[in-house]
Motif scaffolding. Structure first.
Motif, PDB file in Angstrom:
ATOM      1  N   THR A  47      -1.457   1.017   4.006  1.00 58.64           N
ATOM      2  CA  THR A  47      -0.380   0.474   3.145  1.00 58.64           C
ATOM      3  C   THR A  47      -0.977  -0.215   1.842  1.00 58.64           C
ATOM      4  OG1 THR A  47      -0.575  -1.940   3.972  1.00 58.64           O
ATOM      5  CG2 THR A  47       1.057  -0.408   4.791  1.00 58.64           C
ATOM      6  N   ALA A  48      -2.083  -0.427   1.958  1.00 57.09           N
ATOM      7  CA  ALA A  48      -2.840  -0.816   0.689  1.00 57.09           C
ATOM      8  C   ALA A  48      -3.518  -0.029  -0.287  1.00 57.09           C
ATOM      9  CB  ALA A  48      -3.970  -2.088   0.930  1.00 57.09           C
ATOM     10  N   VAL A  49      -3.433   0.216  -1.515  1.00 56.03           N
ATOM     11  CA  VAL A  49      -3.811   1.394  -2.155  1.00 56.03           C
ATOM     12  C   VAL A  49      -4.464   0.800  -3.481  1.00 56.03           C
ATOM     13  CG1 VAL A  49      -3.179   3.360  -3.546  1.00 56.03           C
ATOM     14  CG2 VAL A  49      -2.346   2.691  -1.355  1.00 56.03           C
ATOM     15  N   THR A  50      -5.678   1.140  -3.981  1.00 58.05           N
ATOM     16  CA  THR A  50      -6.259   0.405  -5.077  1.00 58.05           C
ATOM     17  C   THR A  50      -6.116   1.539  -6.414  1.00 58.05           C
ATOM     18  OG1 THR A  50      -7.851  -0.780  -3.808  1.00 58.05           O
ATOM     19  CG2 THR A  50      -8.478  -0.436  -6.056  1.00 58.05           C
ATOM     20  N   ILE A  53       5.727   4.831  -9.936  1.00 58.50           N
ATOM     21  CA  ILE A  53       4.230   4.827 -10.438  1.00 58.50           C
ATOM     22  C   ILE A  53       3.523   3.607  -9.687  1.00 58.50           C
ATOM     23  CG2 ILE A  53       4.681   6.340 -12.522  1.00 58.50           C
ATOM     24  CD1 ILE A  53       4.640   3.910 -13.899  1.00 58.50           C
ATOM     25  N   MET A  54       2.026   3.713  -9.728  1.00 54.78           N
ATOM     26  CA  MET A  54       1.276   2.647  -9.434  1.00 54.78           C
ATOM     27  C   MET A  54       0.477   2.107 -10.569  1.00 54.78           C
ATOM     28  SD  MET A  54       0.178   3.033  -5.274  1.00 54.78           S
ATOM     29  CE  MET A  54       1.483   3.190  -4.351  1.00 54.78           C
ATOM     30  N   LEU A  55       0.299   1.143 -10.961  1.00 62.55           N
ATOM     31  CA  LEU A  55      -0.569   0.796 -12.253  1.00 62.55           C
ATOM     32  C   LEU A  55      -1.858  -0.016 -11.548  1.00 62.55           C
ATOM     33  CD1 LEU A  55       2.089  -1.459 -14.150  1.00 62.55           C
ATOM     34  CD2 LEU A  55       1.516   0.813 -14.462  1.00 62.55           C
ATOM     35  N   PRO A  56      -2.844   0.035 -12.524  1.00 60.80           N
ATOM     36  CA  PRO A  56      -4.249  -0.286 -11.998  1.00 60.80           C
ATOM     37  C   PRO A  56      -4.306  -1.460 -11.474  1.00 60.80           C
ATOM     38  CG  PRO A  56      -4.279   0.614 -14.318  1.00 60.80           C
ATOM     39  CD  PRO A  56      -2.712   0.348 -13.947  1.00 60.80           C
ATOM     40  N   ASN A  82      -2.126  -2.127  -4.869  1.00 64.57           N
ATOM     41  CA  ASN A  82      -0.866  -1.730  -4.950  1.00 64.57           C
ATOM     42  C   ASN A  82      -0.492  -1.387  -3.184  1.00 64.57           C
ATOM     43  OD1 ASN A  82       0.406  -1.181  -7.594  1.00 64.57           O
ATOM     44  ND2 ASN A  82      -1.900  -0.647  -7.705  1.00 64.57           N
ATOM     45  N   PHE A  83       0.847  -1.382  -2.969  1.00 65.65           N
ATOM     46  CA  PHE A  83       1.281  -1.356  -1.602  1.00 65.65           C
ATOM     47  C   PHE A  83       2.210  -0.056  -1.550  1.00 65.65           C
ATOM     48  CE2 PHE A  83      -0.408  -5.574  -1.808  1.00 65.65           C
ATOM     49  CZ  PHE A  83      -1.028  -5.669  -0.755  1.00 65.65           C
ATOM     50  N   LYS A  84       2.250   0.636  -0.532  1.00 64.70           N
ATOM     51  CA  LYS A  84       3.341   1.588  -0.227  1.00 64.70           C
ATOM     52  C   LYS A  84       3.595   1.660   1.495  1.00 64.70           C
ATOM     53  CE  LYS A  84      -0.361   5.035   1.007  1.00 64.70           C
ATOM     54  NZ  LYS A  84       0.392   5.246   2.256  1.00 64.70           N
TER      55      LYS A  84
END
Length: 296
Positions: free
Chosen positions: A4-7, A25-28, A31-33
């Motif tokens: 679930t965690a995305v860097t 979109i995911m910013l720098p 992030n979680f999905k």
């Protein structure tokens, strides 16, 4: 939890899809999905990118022109629509690069095809501005922006390069000859002016010298006349013949001739009759001078 965690690294934007469809979109940063449902489709760099180009164009007078250029481009902005265009317009970066390069090459070739070979070198800035005007709208539709285009090298066929070098050399020789001619003309003009001024100065000096010589002769004659007048008056008081003065002047003149003449012989009539005739003439001149003085 790990799924679930995305860097997302700085300078990149993450694109998330759900079952293959764009979601967000995911910013720098962190992030979680949703696991399994949401997938990180791609990471898009928003940093500047550069690429070197080499291609050929033909001018209107059928001369081959070879270009070496550097292209600088980037993602236009971080808006969601822009990121969607960048992520889904092309299959991969290789296809994007191919389309971008071919578009720029085509724009430059179209511009060069309307110009003469002799004009291409001085139109470097015009070529860059033309390319930007032509492809900015196209790149905007892809989500990109052309930052800069530098034409690092523009060359021609070897034969044309040699002819251009000869033209430049001929122009330089012509300019040098013109400069040398101008310098020679200035030198001769100055010399003529100097000579003219020298002639004027010499003429003025001669005029002044002649004037001074004339004044000197006049003063000499005046002093001689004064001396003769005084001598004649003294001789009259002494009851002596004034013609002796004229005879003395005549002998002084002969002496002067003998001292300053370059010849070796002076011819004189030394007979008694001649001397008597000369004395009568001198006395008559003296008498005439006395009469003129009495009238005054």
């Amino acid at each position: 939890m790990f799924s679930t965690a995305v860097t997302i690294k700085q300078g990149t934007i993450g694109v998330v899809t759900v079952f293959g469809k764009y979601k967000r979109i995911m910013l720098p940063g962190l992030n979680f999905k949703l696991p399994i449902i949401e997938q990180l489709y791609t990471r898009i760099s928003i940093q500047n990118r550069s690429v070197e180009l080499e291609f050929q164009a033909v001018t209107i007078d059928q001369a081959n022109v070879y270009f070496k250029a550097m292209l600088l481009y980037s993602v236009m902005d971080q808006n969601e629509e822009t990121i969607k265009n960048v992520a889904f317009k092309f299959i991969d970066d290789r296809n994007l690069m191919q389309a971008l390069v071919r578009t720029i090459e085509g724009s430059i070739r179209a511009f060069v095809a309307t110009k003469r070979q002799s004009d291409v070198l001085i139109l470097r800035k015009d070529i860059v501005e033309h390319v930007k005007d032509q492809i900015d709208a196209i790149l905007e539709g892809w989500g990109y922006h052309l930052q800069d285009l530098q034409l690092n090298d523009i060359t021609f066929d070897e034969v044309i390069m040699k002819s251009m070098s000869q033209v430049v050399a001929s122009s330089n020789l012509k300019a040098a000859a013109e400069n040398e001619g101008q310098a020679l003309l200035i030198t001769k003009t100055k010399a003529a002016e100097a000579e003219g001024n020298a002639i004027k100065i010499a003429a003025e000096a001669e005029r002044q010298a002649s004037q001074l010589r004339g004044q000197g002769v006049a003063l000499f004659r005046e002093e001689v006349a004064k001396g003769m007048t005084v001598a004649a008056k003294e001789m009259q008081h002494a009851n002596m013949d004034t013609s002796v003065i004229l005879f003395t002047m005549w002998t002084e003149a002969i002496k002067h001739f003998s001292e300053n003449s370059k010849g070796n012989v002076i011819f004189l009539d030394g007979s008694a009759d001649s001397m008597q005739h000369t004395m009568k003439e001198m006395m008559s001149l003296n008498l005439l001078s006395d009469q003129q003085s009495n009238k005054k």
